[in-house]
Motif scaffolding. Structure first.
Motif, PDB file in Angstrom:
ATOM      1  N   GLN A   1       2.599  16.696  -0.618  1.00  0.00           N
ATOM      2  CA  GLN A   1       1.595  15.684  -0.971  1.00  0.00           C
ATOM      3  C   GLN A   1       1.497  14.565   0.058  1.00  0.00           C
ATOM      4  O   GLN A   1       0.787  13.584  -0.162  1.00  0.00           O
ATOM      5  CB  GLN A   1       1.926  15.068  -2.340  1.00  0.00           C
ATOM      6  CG  GLN A   1       1.863  16.062  -3.493  1.00  0.00           C
ATOM      7  CD  GLN A   1       0.517  16.727  -3.602  1.00  0.00           C
ATOM      8  OE1 GLN A   1      -0.501  16.136  -3.253  1.00  0.00           O
ATOM      9  NE2 GLN A   1       0.490  17.963  -4.052  1.00  0.00           N
ATOM     10  N   MET A   2       2.217  14.681   1.165  1.00  0.00           N
ATOM     11  CA  MET A   2       2.249  13.567   2.113  1.00  0.00           C
ATOM     12  C   MET A   2       1.056  13.562   3.063  1.00  0.00           C
ATOM     13  O   MET A   2       0.535  14.597   3.443  1.00  0.00           O
ATOM     14  CB  MET A   2       3.544  13.629   2.936  1.00  0.00           C
ATOM     15  CG  MET A   2       4.797  13.332   2.125  1.00  0.00           C
ATOM     16  SD  MET A   2       4.821  11.667   1.419  1.00  0.00           S
ATOM     17  CE  MET A   2       4.442  12.013  -0.303  1.00  0.00           C
ATOM     18  N   ALA A   3       0.642  12.365   3.419  1.00  0.00           N
ATOM     19  CA  ALA A   3      -0.350  12.210   4.481  1.00  0.00           C
ATOM     20  C   ALA A   3       0.373  12.390   5.818  1.00  0.00           C
ATOM     21  O   ALA A   3       1.605  12.238   5.876  1.00  0.00           O
ATOM     22  CB  ALA A   3      -0.960  10.811   4.408  1.00  0.00           C
ATOM     23  N   GLU A   4      -0.385  12.705   6.855  1.00  0.00           N
ATOM     24  CA  GLU A   4       0.237  12.881   8.161  1.00  0.00           C
ATOM     25  C   GLU A   4       0.994  11.615   8.552  1.00  0.00           C
ATOM     26  O   GLU A   4       0.469  10.515   8.440  1.00  0.00           O
ATOM     27  CB  GLU A   4      -0.825  13.186   9.219  1.00  0.00           C
ATOM     28  CG  GLU A   4      -0.194  13.544  10.547  1.00  0.00           C
ATOM     29  CD  GLU A   4      -1.225  13.629  11.674  1.00  0.00           C
ATOM     30  OE1 GLU A   4      -2.093  14.502  11.610  1.00  0.00           O
ATOM     31  OE2 GLU A   4      -1.126  12.805  12.594  1.00  0.00           O
ATOM     32  N   GLY A   5       2.234  11.784   8.983  1.00  0.00           N
ATOM     33  CA  GLY A   5       3.019  10.639   9.433  1.00  0.00           C
ATOM     34  C   GLY A   5       4.076  10.187   8.449  1.00  0.00           C
ATOM     35  O   GLY A   5       4.991   9.464   8.808  1.00  0.00           O
TER      36      GLY A   5
ATOM     37  N   ARG B   1       2.639  11.401  -8.898  1.00  0.00           N
ATOM     38  CA  ARG B   1       1.792  12.035  -9.924  1.00  0.00           C
ATOM     39  C   ARG B   1       1.259  13.375  -9.417  1.00  0.00           C
ATOM     40  O   ARG B   1       1.267  14.366 -10.149  1.00  0.00           O
ATOM     41  CB  ARG B   1       0.593  11.140 -10.254  1.00  0.00           C
ATOM     42  CG  ARG B   1       0.947   9.894 -11.043  1.00  0.00           C
ATOM     43  CD  ARG B   1      -0.288   8.992 -11.079  1.00  0.00           C
ATOM     44  NE  ARG B   1      -0.019   7.766 -11.788  1.00  0.00           N
ATOM     45  CZ  ARG B   1      -0.049   7.657 -13.118  1.00  0.00           C
ATOM     46  NH1 ARG B   1      -0.359   8.700 -13.853  1.00  0.00           N
ATOM     47  NH2 ARG B   1       0.214   6.508 -13.681  1.00  0.00           N
ATOM     48  N   ARG B   2       0.800  13.381  -8.172  1.00  0.00           N
ATOM     49  CA  ARG B   2       0.260  14.631  -7.634  1.00  0.00           C
ATOM     50  C   ARG B   2       1.335  15.711  -7.560  1.00  0.00           C
ATOM     51  O   ARG B   2       1.071  16.882  -7.778  1.00  0.00           O
ATOM     52  CB  ARG B   2      -0.327  14.411  -6.230  1.00  0.00           C
ATOM     53  CG  ARG B   2      -1.586  13.587  -6.195  1.00  0.00           C
ATOM     54  CD  ARG B   2      -2.295  13.728  -4.849  1.00  0.00           C
ATOM     55  NE  ARG B   2      -1.478  13.326  -3.725  1.00  0.00           N
ATOM     56  CZ  ARG B   2      -1.367  12.086  -3.261  1.00  0.00           C
ATOM     57  NH1 ARG B   2      -2.068  11.122  -3.810  1.00  0.00           N
ATOM     58  NH2 ARG B   2      -0.594  11.807  -2.230  1.00  0.00           N
TER      59      ARG B   2
ATOM     60  N   ARG C   1       1.872   1.862  -3.574  1.00  0.00           N
ATOM     61  CA  ARG C   1       0.776   2.486  -4.328  1.00  0.00           C
ATOM     62  C   ARG C   1       0.619   3.955  -3.928  1.00  0.00           C
ATOM     63  O   ARG C   1       0.360   4.830  -4.747  1.00  0.00           O
ATOM     64  CB  ARG C   1      -0.535   1.738  -4.089  1.00  0.00           C
ATOM     65  CG  ARG C   1      -0.594   0.370  -4.762  1.00  0.00           C
ATOM     66  CD  ARG C   1      -1.754  -0.510  -4.277  1.00  0.00           C
ATOM     67  NE  ARG C   1      -2.742   0.168  -3.475  1.00  0.00           N
ATOM     68  CZ  ARG C   1      -3.790   0.803  -3.976  1.00  0.00           C
ATOM     69  NH1 ARG C   1      -4.002   0.797  -5.266  1.00  0.00           N
ATOM     70  NH2 ARG C   1      -4.632   1.409  -3.177  1.00  0.00           N
ATOM     71  N   TYR C   2       0.774   4.184  -2.645  1.00  0.00           N
ATOM     72  CA  TYR C   2       0.657   5.544  -2.111  1.00  0.00           C
ATOM     73  C   TYR C   2       1.677   6.469  -2.771  1.00  0.00           C
ATOM     74  O   TYR C   2       1.350   7.574  -3.203  1.00  0.00           O
ATOM     75  CB  TYR C   2       0.855   5.484  -0.598  1.00  0.00           C
ATOM     76  CG  TYR C   2       1.162   6.798   0.066  1.00  0.00           C
ATOM     77  CD1 TYR C   2       0.140   7.687   0.390  1.00  0.00           C
ATOM     78  CD2 TYR C   2       2.471   7.155   0.376  1.00  0.00           C
ATOM     79  CE1 TYR C   2       0.429   8.894   1.000  1.00  0.00           C
ATOM     80  CE2 TYR C   2       2.765   8.350   0.983  1.00  0.00           C
ATOM     81  CZ  TYR C   2       1.743   9.233   1.294  1.00  0.00           C
ATOM     82  OH  TYR C   2       2.020  10.427   1.891  1.00  0.00           O
TER      83      TYR C   2
ATOM     84  N   GLN D   1       3.273   5.997  -5.660  1.00  0.00           N
ATOM     85  CA  GLN D   1       3.015   6.164  -7.092  1.00  0.00           C
ATOM     86  C   GLN D   1       2.053   7.327  -7.329  1.00  0.00           C
ATOM     87  O   GLN D   1       2.239   8.157  -8.213  1.00  0.00           O
ATOM     88  CB  GLN D   1       2.413   4.885  -7.680  1.00  0.00           C
ATOM     89  CG  GLN D   1       3.424   3.751  -7.824  1.00  0.00           C
ATOM     90  CD  GLN D   1       2.754   2.408  -8.017  1.00  0.00           C
ATOM     91  OE1 GLN D   1       1.562   2.333  -8.297  1.00  0.00           O
ATOM     92  NE2 GLN D   1       3.525   1.349  -7.875  1.00  0.00           N
ATOM     93  N   LYS D   2       1.012   7.368  -6.496  1.00  0.00           N
ATOM     94  CA  LYS D   2       0.030   8.447  -6.639  1.00  0.00           C
ATOM     95  C   LYS D   2       0.615   9.784  -6.199  1.00  0.00           C
ATOM     96  O   LYS D   2       0.344  10.825  -6.804  1.00  0.00           O
ATOM     97  CB  LYS D   2      -1.226   8.111  -5.840  1.00  0.00           C
ATOM     98  CG  LYS D   2      -1.948   6.914  -6.442  1.00  0.00           C
ATOM     99  CD  LYS D   2      -3.175   6.496  -5.665  1.00  0.00           C
ATOM    100  CE  LYS D   2      -3.520   5.074  -6.017  1.00  0.00           C
ATOM    101  NZ  LYS D   2      -4.827   4.832  -6.495  1.00  0.00           N
TER     102      LYS D   2
ATOM    103  N   TYR E   1       8.715   5.381 -17.026  1.00  0.00           N
ATOM    104  CA  TYR E   1       7.843   4.206 -16.960  1.00  0.00           C
ATOM    105  C   TYR E   1       8.476   3.009 -17.653  1.00  0.00           C
ATOM    106  O   TYR E   1       9.263   3.170 -18.587  1.00  0.00           O
ATOM    107  CB  TYR E   1       6.494   4.515 -17.618  1.00  0.00           C
ATOM    108  CG  TYR E   1       5.610   5.375 -16.755  1.00  0.00           C
ATOM    109  CD1 TYR E   1       4.600   4.799 -15.983  1.00  0.00           C
ATOM    110  CD2 TYR E   1       5.794   6.750 -16.682  1.00  0.00           C
ATOM    111  CE1 TYR E   1       3.791   5.580 -15.178  1.00  0.00           C
ATOM    112  CE2 TYR E   1       4.999   7.539 -15.874  1.00  0.00           C
ATOM    113  CZ  TYR E   1       3.998   6.948 -15.118  1.00  0.00           C
ATOM    114  OH  TYR E   1       3.200   7.717 -14.317  1.00  0.00           O
TER     115      TYR E   1
ATOM    116  N   ASP F   1       0.829  -1.201   0.000  1.00  0.00           N
ATOM    117  CA  ASP F   1       0.000   0.000   0.000  1.00  0.00           C
ATOM    118  C   ASP F   1       0.868   1.257   0.000  1.00  0.00           C
ATOM    119  O   ASP F   1       0.497   2.274  -0.597  1.00  0.00           O
ATOM    120  CB  ASP F   1      -0.952  -0.008   1.197  1.00  0.00           C
ATOM    121  CG  ASP F   1      -2.021  -1.077   1.050  1.00  0.00           C
ATOM    122  OD1 ASP F   1      -2.407  -1.368  -0.096  1.00  0.00           O
ATOM    123  OD2 ASP F   1      -2.447  -1.643   2.074  1.00  0.00           O
TER     124      ASP F   1
END
Lengths: 232, 621
Positions: free
Chosen positions: A85-89, A30-31, A23-24, A26-27, A38, A20
């Motif tokens: 672009q990071m989520a908390e943590g 892009r953001r 996948r996180y 990779q997105k 590729y 996960d």
């Protein structure tokens, strides 16, 4: 062009598994507008290599991945764009460029530092006793464990894979162990073995494990010289 | 660092702890204490299913744009966590603030399919909210239901304070304003519900009484007070460009069912298939503007980083500017390595061309939904797909390199004969013949065709021309499935054909709840008490416990499902004005029985009643 990214993983994201996290990112690339390279074929994927998967429940300040980009701007700006672009943590700690012929992070890993804190009220013994017991543990000429794989069971001596082991005055265990494809030693196995040899119940829940850094071995002639993946 | 509602100990022992963390990209974090209205938005199924649903994202985005509302999400805890929460008395929490649902002002629950109803009770139970609306006190959250199942909300009437009938973008603002005013002024729960009941589209079941005839049919359905409307009008967005659409969709960490940007290109459908509830209740068909869609496609991809975008609608081929839209997507997406997914396309030269550009022909399969095996049967259900369309489409597809075909059918349609059932096998065989008529050297793939036919069992739904019809019994379904299985084996090309069918017992229950009434409330509660939950998941579906629940409550399920209703009978959902008139549905039912096809909305208006909404296809030039 190849870039190496060091990142940290703390708090709630420690429950997010390795696949996960891939996948996180990779997105996130892009953001952040990274010009990723590729693979060829009908289902192209971004060229990303993680140094070493981190187990669910573990925290880290020393995770690495190598990425390949078609073009790169200023690395500080890229770091800021990705950090935004990071989520908390999840924390982006550094980005540096690699030589075109540099080996990838996964193949380079040879060692790792871990810190283990005990959960509240789950210290197995007072700090001074723990220091003494760890010293005894390290003084053993060999430490045999039974390694089970799908096909076989064999006895392995893990002592040579433990490079360093100490206990801080706060009762935290610091260890440097072998890592990577040649010989990967998980800190949990060291702790379980320590508990077994000291007749202590091994409760993995008691251990709060963080990976601190990962290293490659630049030593010659069998002499070990560990260098952080951030510095090579 | 956010504090989680669950301890590390629990999170380390449950499957996929990420389901309960929140922390997703683009989630909205507000301090609940600083907002006058707190809304918990729930999907009564597991995270991966709930996170894939666009509707919640729309409402979540819309409510959080307000400066006085804090909207957070809730999904059903999976069974492992369900047990732990019961055992350790942990109240259900919202993902964002990780605080108890019970503290919220509203608990909104979307009702997407009947077989999630026991999970609705689980949400209430774990939240510590009294399950029966009648037992709730002033401090309890207002429980509001929405989604397609509210076109017959009656089986759930005991458990909800309010049902929102129609599209969410229309009156939530009014409801939030009314609640804020009520909270500031103070007043009883009942006083607020009365205000809510006066907002168009909102149905407060406690304000209505039902009486029954001796034969069990409804004798009357009336408000029990003078100040609420007799009929509830479905809410419709007249102009889709005027309502908000999420520009920053949530990005989950774990793989969910719909792991991509979803672009809703239109609402409603022009086709009028007689079995299809969505095609009736979402009328009139309204298209989104092409430039609006282009802008939202780009915004969605930029804000999520997804590597796939999917068009969403009931029938994408009917979107009038589909060619321009797909051209734009092909151009922009391929440059950024983004895949395009185009579901519900009619198979023709255009769609085959587009599909060959966006997917690997060798690995993908071609999907047809003829729904019925013979032309007579397809005319009955008004599915305007002919055998020529199917065989011609298949021939073009085989020439284009496809050699896998999926076919979707229904068994148990009204007036269905053995000939119609066998027709499914014949049609599948015909498609195989088209393939094998190609010279051997020119056949795609390994030279063989792979045809998979699936049948579901027909469940009549409210607000369709078949709302009066009887549903087949499990025995009848079994018999038809056996006839078809045998016929499949007798086909010349049987080696190229495979046949799958659905669960019978689940279909019966779905039928009962789809057209049931308030007398099912106690049955549902009893089933939940006996342990029924996650009924849509075959590993948890316990038909034996359901039968026990019906028996314990003395309710005859057959009455709701296997009975042909009289055209003049009062139906449980008659109090809803869903746009399509009862006269239109009756006309359509009569035409169905005669096998007469009704033209689609673009070919000609058939006077369904939805012209009154002043928008969409009814007013196209």
């Amino acid at each position: 062009m190849k870039l190496r990214i060091r990142f940290g993983k703390h708090g709630v994201v420690k429950f997010i598994g390795h696949l996960d996290m891939m996948r996180y990112f990779q997105k996130a690339f892009r953001r952040a507008g990274f010009d990723m390279a590729y693979s060829k074929g009908f289902h192209p994927h971004q060229l990303i290599t993680f140094a070493s998967p981190l187990g669910v429940g573990l925290e880290s300040s020393g995770e690495y991945m190598d990425i390949e980009v078609v073009s790169a701007g200023d690395l500080d700006e890229m770091k800021a764009a990705l950090a935004a672009q990071m989520a908390e943590g999840v924390e982006i700690l550094s980005i540096h460029a690699l030589d075109e012929n540099a080996g990838n992070a996964m193949s380079l890993v040879a060692g790792a530092d871990y810190k283990i804190a005990f959960r509240e009220d789950m210290m197995p013994m007072p700090v001074s006793d723990l220091k003494a017991a760890m010293a005894d543990f390290m003084a053993r000429p060999e430490i045999q464990v039974l390694k089970k794989t799908k096909k076989s069971e064999r006895i392995v001596d893990i002592r040579p894979l433990i490079y360093d082991l100490s206990v801080t005055d706060q009762g935290e265990i610091l260890m440097q162990v072998s890592a990577g494809s040649a010989a990967n030693l998980k800190p949990e196995l060291v702790l379980e073995t320590f508990c077994r040899l000291n007749d202590l119940p091994a409760d993995p829940y008691a251990w709060l494990i963080s990976r601190l850094d990962m290293y490659t071995d630049l030593g010659k002639d069998g002499e070990r010289r560990l260098v952080s993946l951030e510095k090579c | 660092m956010r504090k989680l509602a669950l301890s590390d100990k629990i999170l380390l022992q449950v499957e996929k702890p990420t389901r309960y963390l929140g922390n997703e990209i683009n989630a909205v974090y507000k301090d609940p204490d600083r907002y006058p209205v707190r809304f918990a938005m729930a999907f009564p199924d597991v995270y991966e299913i709930g996170m894939s649903y666009l509707g919640i994202q729309i409402i979540y985005d819309m409510l959080n744009r307000r400066e006085d509302v804090c909207c957070e999400r809730v999904y059903s805890p999976w069974m492992d966590l369900d047990r732990i929460m019961h055992k350790e008395n942990i109240p259900l929490f919202t993902l964002e603030s990780q605080r108890p649902v019970r503290e919220c002002d509203f608990l909104g629950i979307t009702l997407q399919y009947e077989m999630c109803y026991t999970n609705v009770l689980q949400l209430l139970d774990l939240s510590g909210i009294p399950m029966l609306a009648a037992d709730r006190k002033d401090g309890d959250p207002i429980v509001i239901g929405g989604g397609p199942c509210v076109y017959n909300p009656e089986p759930l009437a005991d458990f909800f304070d309010i049902f929102y009938i129609g599209e969410g973008e229309t009156v939530y603002d009014k409801l939030m304003d009314a609640y804020k005013a009520h909270k500031a002024a103070g007043g009883s729960r009942e006083a607020f519900l009365l205000k809510a009941a006066q907002i168009p589209g909102l149905y407060v079941p406690a304000f209505y009484d039902v009486t029954y005839h001796e034969d069990g049919t409804i004798a009357s359905f009336k408000p029990n007070r003078p100040d609420v409307p007799e009929r509830i009008e479905k809410q419709v967005v007249q102009d889709l460009a005027t309502v908000s659409y999420p520009e920053k969709p949530l990005v989950p960490f774990i793989k969910v069912t719909q792991d991509r940007v979803v672009l809703e290109i239109q609402r409603g459908c022009i086709r009028g298939c007689r079995f299809c509830q969505a095609g009736m209740v979402y009328r009139p068909n309204r298209e989104r503007d092409l430039d609006y869609l282009k802008a939202h496609a780009m915004a969605g991809l930029n804000a999520t980083g997804h590597d796939e975008i999917s068009l969403s609608s009931l029938s994408s081929s009917d979107y009038s500017r589909l060619e321009e839209l797909t051209e734009f997507l092909l151009e922009t997406c391929q440059a950024r390595q983004v895949n395009i997914s185009l579901p519900s396309l009619r198979i023709d030269a255009f769609s085959l061309d587009v599909m060959s550009k966006v997917q690997d022909v060798r690995k993908s399969s071609l999907t047809f939904a003829p729904e019925a095996g013979t032309q007579r049967m397809r005319n009955v259900i008004n599915k305007g797909l002919t055998e020529e369309d199917i065989l011609g489409g298949a021939a073009q597809a085989f020439a284009g390199g496809w050699n896998r075909v999926k076919l979707y059918f229904m068994l148990g349609l009204p007036t269905e004969t053995e000939e119609d059932v066998k027709g499914i096998a014949h049609l599948a065989d015909q498609i195989a013949r088209v393939f094998y008529s190609i010279p051997k050297s020119e056949r795609p793939g390994n030279g063989r065709v792979d045809i998979v036919a699936s049948t579901s069992f027909f469940v009549p739904k409210p607000f369709t021309p078949f709302q009066w019809t009887r549903q087949c019994t499990s025995e009848e379904f079994t018999a038809r499935q056996k006839v078809l299985s045998r016929e499949m084996k007798d086909m010349i090309n049987h080696k190229s054909l495979r046949y799958n069918w659905h669960e019978f017992d689940l279909t019966r229950l779905e039928g009962i709840f789809a057209r049931g009434d308030r007398r099912l409330g106690p049955v549902l509660l009893e089933a939940y008490r006996l342990g029924c939950i996650y009924d849509a998941w075959s590993e948890y579906f316990r038909y034996d416990l359901w039968l026990q629940a019906f028996e314990n409550c003395g309710v005859d399920g057959d009455f709701f499902v296997h009975r042909e209703r009289d055209l003049d009978e009062i139906l449980p959902w008659d109090f809803i004005d869903a746009g399509v008139t009862k006269d239109f549905l009756k006309r359509e039912y009569a035409r169905a029985k005669e096998g007469l096809v009704t033209p689609n909305c673009r070919q000609g208006c058939s006077g369904c009643g939805c012209r009154k909404y002043d928008g969409g296809v009814c007013y196209e030039a």
